[in-house]
Structure formats: structure tokens, C-alpha cells
Motif scaffolding. Structure first.
Motif, mmCIF file in Angstrom:
data_model
loop_
_atom_site.group_PDB
_atom_site.id
_atom_site.type_symbol
_atom_site.label_atom_id
_atom_site.label_comp_id
_atom_site.label_asym_id
_atom_site.label_seq_id
_atom_site.Cartn_x
_atom_site.Cartn_y
_atom_site.Cartn_z
ATOM 1 N N ALA A 197 0.839 -1.198 0.000
ATOM 2 C CA ALA A 197 0.000 0.000 0.000
ATOM 3 C C ALA A 197 0.870 1.243 0.000
ATOM 4 O O ALA A 197 2.005 1.225 0.494
ATOM 5 N N TRP A 198 0.321 2.343 -0.542
ATOM 6 C CA TRP A 198 1.040 3.620 -0.540
ATOM 7 C C TRP A 198 0.060 4.770 -0.798
ATOM 8 O O TRP A 198 -1.084 4.557 -1.173
ATOM 9 N N GLY A 199 0.529 5.991 -0.551
ATOM 10 C CA GLY A 199 -0.288 7.185 -0.724
ATOM 11 C C GLY A 199 -0.766 7.739 0.601
ATOM 12 O O GLY A 199 -0.134 7.559 1.650
ATOM 13 N N SER A 200 -1.919 8.397 0.565
ATOM 14 C CA SER A 200 -2.490 8.984 1.774
ATOM 15 C C SER A 200 -2.807 7.900 2.796
ATOM 16 O O SER A 200 -3.293 6.825 2.435
ATOM 17 N N ASN A 201 -2.559 8.229 4.066
ATOM 18 C CA ASN A 201 -2.805 7.254 5.130
ATOM 19 C C ASN A 201 -3.758 7.813 6.182
ATOM 20 O O ASN A 201 -3.697 7.449 7.346
ATOM 21 N N SER A 202 -4.647 8.724 5.735
ATOM 22 C CA SER A 202 -5.640 9.269 6.656
ATOM 23 C C SER A 202 -6.482 8.140 7.234
ATOM 24 O O SER A 202 -6.907 7.231 6.510
ATOM 25 N N TYR A 203 -6.709 8.183 8.529
ATOM 26 C CA TYR A 203 -7.513 7.204 9.257
ATOM 27 C C TYR A 203 -6.913 5.801 9.204
ATOM 28 O O TYR A 203 -7.580 4.826 9.497
ATOM 29 N N GLY A 204 -5.645 5.688 8.778
ATOM 30 C CA GLY A 204 -5.026 4.373 8.697
ATOM 31 C C GLY A 204 -5.430 3.586 7.474
ATOM 32 O O GLY A 204 -5.425 2.341 7.497
ATOM 33 N N ALA A 205 -5.776 4.273 6.360
ATOM 34 C CA ALA A 205 -6.283 3.600 5.166
ATOM 35 C C ALA A 205 -5.290 2.625 4.560
ATOM 36 O O ALA A 205 -5.677 1.687 3.864
ATOM 37 N N LEU A 206 -3.970 2.833 4.811
ATOM 38 C CA LEU A 206 -2.976 1.924 4.246
ATOM 39 C C LEU A 206 -2.906 0.607 5.006
ATOM 40 O O LEU A 206 -2.525 -0.426 4.446
ATOM 41 N N GLY A 207 -3.196 0.629 6.302
ATOM 42 C CA GLY A 207 -3.200 -0.598 7.083
ATOM 43 C C GLY A 207 -1.848 -1.002 7.636
ATOM 44 O O GLY A 207 -1.668 -2.165 8.030
ATOM 45 N N ASP A 208 -0.897 -0.063 7.699
ATOM 46 C CA ASP A 208 0.444 -0.389 8.215
ATOM 47 C C ASP A 208 0.596 -0.056 9.682
ATOM 48 O O ASP A 208 1.712 -0.022 10.203
ATOM 49 N N GLY A 209 -0.518 0.221 10.377
ATOM 50 C CA GLY A 209 -0.476 0.522 11.799
ATOM 51 C C GLY A 209 -0.224 1.970 12.129
ATOM 52 O O GLY A 209 -0.144 2.326 13.310
ATOM 53 N N THR A 210 -0.067 2.831 11.108
ATOM 54 C CA THR A 210 0.205 4.247 11.326
ATOM 55 C C THR A 210 -0.794 5.093 10.544
ATOM 56 O O THR A 210 -1.677 4.573 9.846
ATOM 57 N N THR A 211 -0.614 6.411 10.632
ATOM 58 C CA THR A 211 -1.354 7.340 9.780
ATOM 59 C C THR A 211 -0.376 8.174 8.949
ATOM 60 O O THR A 211 -0.703 9.270 8.512
ATOM 61 N N THR A 212 0.803 7.656 8.730
ATOM 62 C CA THR A 212 1.851 8.340 7.978
ATOM 63 C C THR A 212 1.728 8.018 6.493
ATOM 64 O O THR A 212 1.672 6.843 6.110
ATOM 65 N N ALA A 213 1.675 9.048 5.657
ATOM 66 C CA ALA A 213 1.616 8.839 4.218
ATOM 67 C C ALA A 213 2.886 8.147 3.734
ATOM 68 O O ALA A 213 3.968 8.347 4.283
ATOM 69 N N ARG A 214 2.742 7.335 2.681
ATOM 70 C CA ARG A 214 3.871 6.589 2.125
ATOM 71 C C ARG A 214 4.005 6.930 0.642
ATOM 72 O O ARG A 214 3.037 6.827 -0.113
ATOM 73 N N LEU A 215 5.223 7.303 0.237
ATOM 74 C CA LEU A 215 5.470 7.674 -1.157
ATOM 75 C C LEU A 215 5.900 6.487 -2.002
ATOM 76 O O LEU A 215 5.945 6.589 -3.234
ATOM 77 N N THR A 216 6.227 5.381 -1.361
ATOM 78 C CA THR A 216 6.582 4.139 -2.055
ATOM 79 C C THR A 216 5.847 2.989 -1.394
ATOM 80 O O THR A 216 5.395 3.103 -0.244
ATOM 81 N N PRO A 217 5.716 1.849 -2.085
ATOM 82 C CA PRO A 217 4.963 0.723 -1.513
ATOM 83 C C PRO A 217 5.535 0.237 -0.192
ATOM 84 O O PRO A 217 6.740 0.078 -0.029
ATOM 85 N N VAL A 218 4.628 -0.016 0.777
ATOM 86 C CA VAL A 218 4.976 -0.607 2.061
ATOM 87 C C VAL A 218 4.133 -1.869 2.232
ATOM 88 O O VAL A 218 2.938 -1.881 1.917
ATOM 89 N N GLN A 219 4.747 -2.958 2.717
ATOM 90 C CA GLN A 219 4.026 -4.212 2.824
ATOM 91 C C GLN A 219 3.053 -4.206 3.998
ATOM 92 O O GLN A 219 3.348 -3.670 5.068
ATOM 93 N N ILE A 220 1.893 -4.817 3.769
ATOM 94 C CA ILE A 220 0.868 -4.910 4.800
ATOM 95 C C ILE A 220 0.773 -6.363 5.257
ATOM 96 O O ILE A 220 0.436 -7.258 4.477
ATOM 97 N N GLY A 221 1.126 -6.598 6.515
ATOM 98 C CA GLY A 221 1.036 -7.935 7.082
ATOM 99 C C GLY A 221 2.089 -8.871 6.532
ATOM 100 O O GLY A 221 1.858 -9.598 5.564
ATOM 101 N N THR A 222 3.252 -8.871 7.104
ATOM 102 C CA THR A 222 4.344 -9.725 6.622
ATOM 103 C C THR A 222 4.007 -11.198 6.794
ATOM 104 O O THR A 222 3.350 -11.599 7.754
ATOM 105 N N GLY A 223 4.465 -11.995 5.828
ATOM 106 C CA GLY A 223 4.254 -13.428 5.891
ATOM 107 C C GLY A 223 2.841 -13.859 5.566
ATOM 108 O O GLY A 223 2.459 -15.005 5.837
ATOM 109 N N ILE A 224 2.043 -12.952 4.994
ATOM 110 C CA ILE A 224 0.640 -13.233 4.693
ATOM 111 C C ILE A 224 0.416 -13.063 3.196
ATOM 112 O O ILE A 224 0.992 -12.167 2.572
ATOM 113 N N THR A 225 -0.421 -13.913 2.629
ATOM 114 C CA THR A 225 -0.775 -13.760 1.223
ATOM 115 C C THR A 225 -2.231 -13.336 1.093
ATOM 116 O O THR A 225 -3.054 -13.619 1.973
#
Length: 830
Positions: free
Chosen positions: A141-169
């Protein structure tokens, strides 16, 4: 390979696990991947979201990255992501929040690769955040992270892809406005992000910053605006969120079944409507029918109704106020709102019309008037017609009329005037007996008299019974009228929150509920008043009026910050004061804060504000005194719009200048001009009137033509379709292009779709040089059916071919010859 159809109309995304992939949408741009792997885009291109290297809107499809084979494409709000057949991921368009994922916040008008070297399976674009699944099943996931929309446990926007839930498909994912949903291979459904409307389905309204397990046994999911719809493996349809069009319980904070006895095979969540395909292939829609987004005609909001009964569908997508679908025969259909050409068809006009188009061409028109969101006209028989937003004018106050609708045919009307206010429009008309009638929120007491609170409607009421009227001028807060004895009267006006408006011209700041005489003892020929209400900003106010007396002298009064009174200063006037003493005048027209007038000798003069070059003297410098415009010409008619001017010379040629973002200059572009530019040089024009953002004009044959802003149907053309329109197929080329044989490609002809009907066909011609062109229609054997000569402009030309309306089904060839240049186009009449 299967094809993927994507249309952008605001933050809705849909990914299926079925064999046939399905459409998805964002805001006002559309995408289509055909079976040959070619990618096509059309609609809004403000941020480069079409990917053609420009920021020009496209009303018909343009191919993206010719020669590249694409697998799928996904439209977010003002941005696009697409996966090539080699598994690489590419992005373009708006990047304010890093939603493209290229490590920057720079917009891109051409595709840029994301995470080079990585292979991707699917992607979902939302409001300003993106979800994507790699071929190894990992979710990023990447982009705006308002309300935790990316799902990485934060509300910090990401300019590059960050993995959501390691070890999960993961199997599929869908990005909503500020929330997200995804399904794992074991059928478990997970949600996270904004939960203000219960879109997470967990029974609360608490936001979640990481995926939350909601249910099991799920097949597909689609996230809309504050709600979610999902299908389980048995074909049962579930929904949750207070905004859900399928809402069956309230507040719907947990998944609830929709029509449990019905089996469904695919779904798509729109902004405030939902599309669903049953197991038998029939398409159903539910929710709000704004701009025909349900595809069921002009029927009211519903839940649910069949769309195009009897047809079978392969996949569909619901957008903001539009919808798209692919039938099982591979045909592609669109319906709903056509903002900036999002439907991909020229048969439905956009909210901006940049070339003159006829309104009800079989009707001969005598009088017409355009305000901000409504227009009205009188035909030769004296019938009164109107079109646009009829909020305050019709029996059904909430109707939008995108073609002329008859208001009254029981009385003979001679003049009509549309009030300019965008929110509280009103209408005045003069009957053959000289009586004046009004509808809507009219200044003075007449708006109150016109309103029926019991029925919530407006009806016509007479102004000053017993008086007979010659003409009227309508402003945001006041009305002026000249009676048949030449006396001038005014009424309306009010005290603002922080100031009073010196507009009536009676020497006071007082509002008047009934007509009061202005400048008693004088007789008047014409009166014109400003169009715009700069509410709350008295220093910028456009409140002013101009009038011509029977001795041909010109007088003005009201606000004057931009010098629009023509006195050489910026001081307001509470009573009429003469402009350019010693001059004789034929006509005058006031815009927002600039004035144009024609003298008795046919010379054209302008003064006041000159933003966008609306005075027409080649500059953008204001003028507080009249300055002559285009001195080499003699003028017949001139009219001032809000930020532009239109005029007709003695030869019947129409000229425009000033602001052109809405297409009000009628020259097939959106480029401003500080000097007069000719419109449709092959036509002879009789009259013209500028509304706030659109234009109405009549030719010498009595036909009425309009152009400019059409966002409320005020230009008299539909800007949405309430039924599905076929725009092409998955397996055939989209636009069929013909070009000249030589290398400079001076002549290009295209038609999209290939619309035939009782009115004929319409095609687009792009010519490098203006001049005469020969247009011929041939049958499939090359036999010429008809031929005629017409004038084409050095730009985009709309060719209306009424002769084709009676043709039988088949394949035809349209050929255009201009000098040594020739273009041929295949027309398919179904």
C-alpha cells in the motif's frame, strides 16, 4: 486473454476472482484495455491522468503507450495505475499524496514504472491511496494514510509501496475513499481505515490502522464511499456502512444480507449507487439516480431495478455519478454523468461545449435569454420554452431539463429574461398584451407571491398589474423595466450583512418591494444590468446598470471599482450619470464588471475590468473610460458575459474574446483571447446573447445555437445519459482514423462512437488549414451516395450529417477531400 475495463468516477474499485475481470472507476476519466492488449483513455485529464503526455481533456478514446501490451488498468481519483502483460506496474496522474508510489509527490502525465523489477498481480486505486498485490500474493500500500487507510499501523503517508502484514498472502483488495478491504486465499475478509460511517463493518465507528478480520467464506468485495458490498461463495450479497445504497437496517454497522433469496455473481460499489449482476447475467442497480447513474431512465431513486432488461452482462463498475459495463457479447456500454467526456461518446455532450451546437433545430426562435444555470426562449408561435436547472421555475422544482421543455403555450409571449443568480434563479416574461409575469425567487415581493409553500412549487405572478411593459433587465438583486410609455422603473435590492447596495438608481440605498420610477421626466430605450452577485465583497461588487435614453445618450449608475461605469474614475453613483457626453449610442450590454456598447455609427466601445482580455483591445489592462475595439469593423450586436464578450458585425460574422475555460468563445478550444476571434465563419448570424458562462445565438434561418458551460443543461444539450449507450466492443479498434497519404498528416478524420440515428451521424474532423472541403458518403462497394461542399476550420470541426439518418444498416465510407488532402472513415450503421 480477458479484457479489463476501467472507468474513473470517484474512489471506487472492484477486483474479482472470477474468470472474467471487471470494470472499476474513479473521478471523471475512463480506461479500457482491449483484447489485443491496447490501453485507451478518455475524459478528464487535469492532472495527466489519461497518460497521453498532456493535460488536455479527451471526449473520445486516445490510445496510451502505443505498442505496449497491457493486462489491466485501474482509475483512482485523478490518477491511474496499470499493469502490463509482463507484470510491471505503471502509474500516472495526480500525485499530491504519493498515491502513484514513485517516491515523489510530482504529477505525471505519462506512465512511470513503480518498484522496477517487481511483478504485480492486481492493483486498486482509491481516493488518494493505492493497494496492490504482487504475484507472490503479498499486499502493498502507498499514498495517503488518513484514518489508517494503508493498514500499516500508522497514519503516515507513504510515497513508495509498504508491505501490509508480513508473511501473509492475499487474493484481492479494494480501496475505498479512506478505508480499505481485502480477501485472503482462505476466504477471510479484512477491513481497516476510516470507520466514521461504519464502513469497517465491526459494529463500531472506531477507526482501525491495521487489517481487522470481519468474516469468512467471501468471494469478492467492493469498497465505496463510506460503505462496502461483498459476495460470499454461495452468491449471497452483503453490505455494511450507513452510506450503503442497499441499506436494509440502520445504522448498518455490521454486515447485513441483501435479498437473501437472490444469488448474485458480481458487484460494484459506487459513490451513492451500486451495480449488481445476478447469477442469470441480468444487471440490477440500486441507490440514487443522480444524472442517470442507475441506467433506468429518469425514474426516481430506487433499490433495486433492472438495467436494460433481457440483456446479459459480463462485468460492471459503478462510479461517482456514472456507470460502465461489458455485456457478454463483448460490447462496452456507459451511462450517467459525462463530465469532461467521461462516457466516451460524442452523442452525449459534456458540461463544456466548445463549438456552437443547434438547439431544437426544427424550431424557429424569436427571443431568448440565458442566465447562469437556466435558459429560456420564445418560438415564432409565441410559446415559452426553458431548459437547464428549473429548481425555482417548474412544477417539479428539482428537474434538470437538458433540452427545451415547453413552459407555457396558452399565452402569446414576446420577451423573456432569465435572472442570473446561480442558486435562486428567476424568470420574467412579457406577453403580447404588455403584461409582465415572473416565476421563482424574483426580487421585491414577487418571489414570495410566486411561491406556493403548500405544494413547494413556484408559479407565474403578474408584476404591477395594469402596467404595460416594453423591456426588462434582470440582475442578482434588482430588476429594471421600461414601460411602453418610455418610463424607467426599478425594484428589489437589499441590505447585505455589512453594507448596502446603491443599485436602483433612485439616489438612495433603499430596497424597494414594488417598482419605483427612476429619473422621472425622461424616456428610455434600453436598460442593461450586471450579471454577478459578489455577495459579501462590496469592493468587488458587480452591481451596476446602464441605460440609453430616447435621445441616444448613455447613462450608468451603481458600483464602479473597476471603472465599469465609464466615468474615468472608480467612484460609485447613486443616480444615473451620462457616459461620454456628446456621443450617440445604439445599444449597451453589462457583464460582471465590464461594459460594451455600440455607437450610432456602428463603432464598438468597451470599458471596465479587463481580466482575461474581455475588453478585446489586446491587453488585460482595465479601462475607466470607453475605448474603441476593432476599429476596422462596423458592428450590429454586442453582449457582455461574466468574463468574455460576444459580438456580430454588419456582415453577420460572429466574434468572441476573453475568458474561455468554459468554451464560451466557441472556437473548439479552452484558450483565452484578448482580441476578437471569428466563430463558425461559414455561418450568418442574426443575434447573440451572453449568459454568465454560456452563449445563445441565432442564425439568419432562425435556428438557435449554444455553446459554453453546460453543467446544468443551460446550453440545451444533455450532459448525461440515463440509459446505457454502446461505445464500442472489446475486440474491435476504437476510433477509426483516416489520414492523408503524405507525411504531414494535414487532415485527420475520426468518429467515436459511430452514432447513427434519426438525426443522422456526427463525426469529428481535424484540419491543419481552413478552407473548403468536399464531403462524400460511399456505400461498401465504393458507390457514391451523396456529396456536398462545406467550410472547415483550422482546428477540430464537428460535421453533422443529417443525410445519413435514413440509411439502412450496413457499412459505409465517409470521405473528406481538402485540396490534395484526403481522409476516409468507415461508418458502421447497426
Amino acid at each position: 486473454m480477458s479484457s479489463l475495463f476501467r472507468c474513473a468516477c470517484f474512489w471506487l474499485v472492484l477486483l474479482f476472482t472470477l474468470a472474467a475481470t471487471a470494470p472499476a472507476q474513479a473521478q471523471f476519466h475512463s480506461l479500457l484495455v482491449q483484447t489485443d492488449g491496447s490501453l485507451w483513455a478518455w475524459g478528464n485529464n487535469e492532472y495527466g491522468q489519461l497518460g497521453d503526455g498532456t493535460t488536455s481533456n479527451r471526449a473520445t478514446p486516445v490510445r496510451i503507450a502505443t505498442g505496449i501490451k497491457w493486462k489491466s488498468a485501474e482509475a483512482g481519483r485523478f490518477y491511474t495505475l496499470a499493469i502490463r502483460q509482463d507484470g510491471s506496474l505503471w502509474a500516472w496522474g495526480n500525485n499530491e499524496y504519493g498515491q502513484l508510489g514513485d517516491g515523489t509527490t510530482s504529477n505525471r502525465s505519462s506512465p512511470v514504472q513503480i518498484a522496477p523489477g517487481t511483478k504485480w498481480l492486481s492493483v486498486s486505486a482509491g481516493n488518494a491511496h493505492t493497494l496492490a498485490i504482487r504475484q507472490d500474493g503479498t499486499l502493498w500500500a502507498w499514498g495517503s494514510n488518513s484514518y489508517g487507510a494503508l493498514g500499516d499501523g500508522t497514519t503516515t503517508a507513504r510515497l513508495t509501496p509498504v508491505q501490509i502484514g508480513t508473511g501473509i498472502t492475499w487474493q484481492s483488495a479494494s480501496a475505498g475513499d479512506y478505508h480499505s478491504t481485502a480477501i485472503r486465499p482462505d476466504g477471510t475478509l479484512w477491513t481497516w481505515g476510516n470507520n466514521t460511517n461504519g464502513a469497517l463493518g465491526d459494529g463500531t465507528k472506531a477507526h482501525r490502522f491495521a487489517p481487522y478480520k470481519l468474516g469468512t467464506g467471501m468471494l469478492s468485495v467492493s469498497a465505496g464511499n463510506g460503505y462496502v458490498v461483498a459476495l460470499d461463495k454461495t452468491g449471497t450479497l452483503w453490505n455494511w456502512g450507513e452510506s450503503s445504497p442497499l441499506l436494509s437496517v440502520y445504522p448498518n454497522l455490521s454486515p447485513s444480507e441483501f435479498q437473501p433469496a437472490t444469488k448474485w455473481k458480481s458487484i460494484s460499489a459506487g459513490y451513492n449507487h451500486c451495480l449488481m449482476i445476478k447469477a442469470d447475467g441480468t444487471l440490477w442497480s440500486a441507490g440514487y439516480n443522480t444524472f442517470g447513474s442507475l441506467g433506468i431512465g429518469t425514474s426516481p431513486d430506487s433499490r433495486p431495478n433492472a438495467v436494460a432488461a433481457g440483456t446479459t452482462w459480463q462485468s460492471v463498475t459503478a462510479g461517482f455519478c456514472l456507470s460502465m459495463g461489458i455485456r457478454q457479447d463483448g460490447s462496452v456500454w456507459t451511462w450517467g454523468y459525462n463530465q469532461t467526456g467521461a462516457l466516451g461518446t460524442t452523442t452525449i455532450k459534456t458540461t463544456q461545449i466548445t463549438l456552437p451546437l443547434p438547439v431544437a433545430p426544427k424550431v424557429a426562435w424569436k427571443e431568448y435569454s440565458g442566465g447562469s444555470i437556466y435558459s429560456a426562449a420564445i418560438d415564432e408561435a409565441g410559446n415559452l420554452w426553458g431548459w437547464g436547472d428549473a429548481y425555482h421555475l417548474s412544477i417539479n422544482r428539482y428537474n434538470l431539463y437538458t433540452a427545451p421543455a415547453k413552459i407555457d403555450s396558452t399565452h402569446h409571449w414576446t420577451k423573456v429574461y432569465v435572472g442570473p443568480q446561480p442558486i435562486s434563479s428567476y424568470l420574467l416574461g412579457i406577453r403580447q398584451d404588455g403584461s409582465l409575469w415572473t416565476w421563482g425567487n424574483t426580487p421585491g415581493r414577487y418571489g414570495k407571491d410566486s411561491y406556493n409553500s403548500k405544494e413547494n412549487t413556484y408559479s407565474a405572478v403578474q408584476v404591477a398589474p395594469g402596467a404595460t411593459w416594453h423591456s426588462v433587465a434582470v440582475g442578482p438583486q434588482c430588476v429594471w423595466g421600461i414601460q411602453q410609455d418610455g418610463t424607467l422603473w426599478g425594484w428589489g435590492g437589499n441590505v447585505g450583512l455589512f453594507y448596502t447596495r446603491p443599485v436602483l438608481g433612485d439616489g438612495t440605498n433603499n430596497a424597494q418591494q414594488e417598482p419605483v420610477q427612476i429619473a422621472a421626466g425622461f424616456h428610455w430605450l434600453q436598460v442593461s444590468t450586471s450579471l454577478v452577485d459578489y455577495y459579501g465583497y462590496p469592493t468587488e461588487s458587480g452591481y451596476y446598470t446602464a441605460a440609453i435614453r430616447q435621445d441616444s445618450t448613455l447613462w450608468t449608475w451603481g458600483y464602479n471599482l473597476k471603472g465599469q461605469l465609464g466615468m474615468g474614475d472608480q467612484a460609485p453613483r447613486l443616480a444615473p450619470e451620462q457616459v461620454k457626453p456628446g456621443s450617440k449610442w445604439r445599444s449597451v450590454s453589462t457583464g460582471a464588471n465590464h461594459t460594451v456598447a455600440i455607437a450610432q455609427d456602428g463603432t464598438l466601445w468597451a470599458w471596465g475590468s479587463n481580466e482575461y482580455g474581455k475588453l478585446g483591445n489586446g491587453t488585460t489592462t482595465d479601462a475607466t473610460k470607453p475605448i474603441q475595439i476593432a476599429s476596422s469593423k462596423t458592428w450590429k450586436v454586442a453582449s457582455a458575459g461574466t468574463f468574455f464578450t460576444v459580438a456580430i458585425d454588419k456582415d453577420g460574422k460572429l466574434w468572441t474574446w476573453g475568458y474561455n475555460a468554459d468554451g464560451a468563445l466557441g472556437n473548439a478550444s479552452n484558450i483565452d483571447s484578448t482580441t476578437p476571434q471569428m466563430v463558425a465563419p461559414d455561418a450568418k448570424w442574426q443575434g447573440v446573447q451572453a449568459g454568465m458562462r454560456h452563449v445563445l445565438a441565432t442564425r439568419t434561418d432562425g435556428t438557435l445555437w449554444t455553446w459554453g458551460a453546460n453543467n446544468y443543461g443551460q446550453a440545451g444539450h444533455s450532459y448525461y445519459s440515463s440509459i446505457p449507450l454502446r461505445i464500442g466492443t472489446l475486440s474491435l479498434p476504437l476510433p477509426v482514423h483516416g489520414t492523408a497519404a503524405n507525411a504531414d498528416n494535414a487532415l485527420q478524420l475520426s468518429a467515436w462512437p459511430l452514432p447513427f440515428g434519426s438525426a443522422g451521424a456526427q463525426v469529428q474532423l481535424q484540419a491543419m488549414q481552413p478552407g473548403s472541403a468536399t464531403v462524400s458518403l460511399l456505400d461498401a462497394t465504393g458507390r457514391r451516395l451523396w456529396q456536398r461542399t462545406m467550410y472547415v476550420r483550422a482546428a477540430a470541426n464537428t460535421l453533422l450529417l443529417p443525410e445519413t439518418g435514413t440509411l439502412s444498416a450496413g457499412i459505409y465510407l465517409l470521405r473528406v477531400q481538402q485540396g490534395q488532402q484526403q481522409a476516409t472513415l468507415r461508418l458502421i450503421h447497426e
